[in-house]
Design a protein around this motif. Structure first.
Motif, PDB file in Angstrom:
ATOM      1  N   GLY A 223     128.838 -40.739  69.040  1.00  0.00           N
ATOM      2  CA  GLY A 223     129.804 -41.282  69.988  1.00  0.00           C
ATOM      3  C   GLY A 223     130.980 -40.340  70.215  1.00  0.00           C
ATOM      4  O   GLY A 223     131.430 -40.154  71.348  1.00  0.00           O
TER       5      GLY A 223
ATOM      6  N   LEU B 193     125.750 -42.808  64.485  1.00  0.00           N
ATOM      7  CA  LEU B 193     126.243 -43.320  65.762  1.00  0.00           C
ATOM      8  C   LEU B 193     127.706 -42.947  65.984  1.00  0.00           C
ATOM      9  O   LEU B 193     128.116 -42.630  67.105  1.00  0.00           O
ATOM     10  N   LYS B 194     128.517 -42.974  64.929  1.00  0.00           N
ATOM     11  CA  LYS B 194     129.927 -42.631  65.084  1.00  0.00           C
ATOM     12  C   LYS B 194     130.085 -41.182  65.516  1.00  0.00           C
ATOM     13  O   LYS B 194     130.837 -40.864  66.444  1.00  0.00           O
TER      14      LYS B 194
ATOM     15  N   LEU C 120     119.582 -41.810  63.179  1.00  0.00           N
ATOM     16  CA  LEU C 120     120.389 -41.975  64.393  1.00  0.00           C
ATOM     17  C   LEU C 120     121.375 -43.126  64.246  1.00  0.00           C
ATOM     18  O   LEU C 120     122.529 -43.029  64.694  1.00  0.00           O
ATOM     19  N   LYS C 121     120.953 -44.205  63.606  1.00  0.00           N
ATOM     20  CA  LYS C 121     121.853 -45.322  63.390  1.00  0.00           C
ATOM     21  C   LYS C 121     123.008 -44.932  62.482  1.00  0.00           C
ATOM     22  O   LYS C 121     124.149 -45.336  62.687  1.00  0.00           O
TER      23      LYS C 121
END
Length: 416
Positions: free
Chosen positions: A321, A317-318, A313-314
């Motif tokens: 988003g 993130l882009k 998930l990290k």
């Protein structure tokens, strides 16, 4: 053996300088006017000093030199050198598949080529790999620090170090593994007790005639909370960096899973009767009890699968988003359209645009409770478009994640 051919548009001149280099056993013929496009590079310096026959400077630029064959030897990677040569012809460099990006940067530094000539796809790929290597290096440093024995440490520091490894490093010893298993089981038992305690058949009636949690389940819950509290305090006491420990995300979750128990305990047993009769206080107690679900996230400390999910998930993130922004724009547009199209119907359910946001959200997420729906023909067409847009969300996310991979493949095809 491979050589760099002369471009067809160039005219061959007799006095044109050229050099022969041997890169890891691969012989290459290079031309001076091509290399001088980057005059500060190692190869450009080499072709210029070979013309001037400066042997001292030549020996400093290459690993070896054969005056008879006029050949310069370099103990470097020939595959990486093929990528380096692209800058002289195409003004950009692509890192081919199979070459370590960190090692390739060292090759660029050796040949005195600036990193700004890297293509954008390779720059993003390089930044990802640098982030991964930094994370690996930090983990290795932690492991080495744990293995290092400080002979000058005091007895208190040694005990603190031993306690830290016992609570944080399950693989360091057998007692540490036992503690990790006990903590894992305590989390599962606490979660099961929280769920079972809500079954009406297992609840008991108190003096006021209200259903409350069974005393046995309450005792098990209290024992689990005592374990969580002792574990958190021991980890905090043995932590080498208290501030970093307190501000860590997982430790914040641990704290949020513990504190509601003591707040409810204080309000229930230490609060006055008049205070507990207040409706706001009772609602606060119920809200704090619900916060016990946060302890299920404590499993991430003991589960490599959950840690992998968090890492994924990290890394995404882009893309996530961009997906949320895409959904936000769609919700705003279709809500405004739905509100406008439904105003002509006398029994419209779209009273305002903010109220229409709810309809757009449950439609785009394919939930569709049915509490609000369009009644006009244009409104139904708008709803069909919303569903079509929602169906594309997963495809859009997959496309966003594969853009970098496609660009790398295209760059590799261009290089070959």
């Amino acid at each position: 053996m491979w050589t760099i051919p002369k471009p067809r548009y160039r005219r061959c001149e007799e006095d044109e300088p050229e050099i022969t280099v041997n890169i890891g056993g691969v012989r290459v013929v290079l031309f001076g006017d091509v290399l001088n496009r980057y005059p500060e590079s190692r190869l450009a310096e080499l072709v210029n000093c070979s013309s001037a026959r400066n042997d001292e400077l030549i020996s400093s630029l290459c690993d070896d030199f054969d005056p008879g064959r006029k050949e310069f030897y370099f103990d470097r990677d020939p595959d990486a050198f093929k990528c380096i040569m692209d800058v002289y012809y195409f003004d950009e460099i692509h890192i081919k598949r199979g070459i370590c990006p960190i090692c390739f940067i060292k090759e660029m530094e050796f040949w005195k080529i600036d990193q700004s000539v890297l293509d954008e796809c390779c720059k993003s790929y390089l930044s990802e790999k640098e982030g991964e290597l930094k994370e690996i290096a930090s983990k290795v440093k932690v492991i080495l620090d744990d293995m290092e024995v400080n002979q000058n440490a005091t007895r208190i520091q040694q005990c603190q170090r031993f306690l830290w490894r016992l609570m944080e490093k399950p693989g360091s010893s057998f007692p540490a593994r036992v503690i990790a298993i006990a903590s894992f089981l305590s989390i599962l038992v606490s979660a099961v007790v929280m769920c079972v305690g809500t079954i009406p058949d297992l609840q008991v009636t108190d003096a006021e005639g209200k259903l409350v949690e069974h005393p046995t389940l309450e005792a098990i819950e209290t024992a689990c909370m005592m374990w969580f509290t002792a574990e958190y305090l021991l980890r905090l006491a043995s932590s080498p960096n208290k501030l970093h420990f307190v501000l860590s995300f997982m430790n914040i979750i641990d704290f949020m899973a513990i504190i509601p128990f003591y707040v409810v305990l204080s309000l229930t047993y230490l609060g006055t009767t008049s205070m507990m009769e207040l409706a706001n206080v009772q609602q606060a107690v119920q809200a704090l009890r619900i916060m016990r679900i946060a302890r299920i996230f404590k499993l991430a400390r003991h589960s490599s699968g959950l840690q992998t999910l968090t890492y994924a998930l990290k890394r995404s993130l882009k893309e996530l988003g961009l997906l949320l922004m895409y959904m936000g724009v769609g919700i705003f547009v279709f809500s405004a359209l739905g509100y406008t199209m439904e105003q002509s119907h006398p029994e419209t359910l779209f009273r305002s645009i903010p109220q229409s946001f709810w309809w757009a959200i449950i439609t785009m997420t394919t939930v569709g409770y049915g509490d609000i729906y369009p009644k006009t023909t244009l409104g139904k067409c708008n709803a069909a478009k919303v569903l079509e847009t929602a169906a594309k969300h997963e495809v859009e996310l997959m496309e966003l994640k594969s853009v970098g991979e496609h660009r790398r493949k295209d760059s590799d095809n261009d290089d070959t």
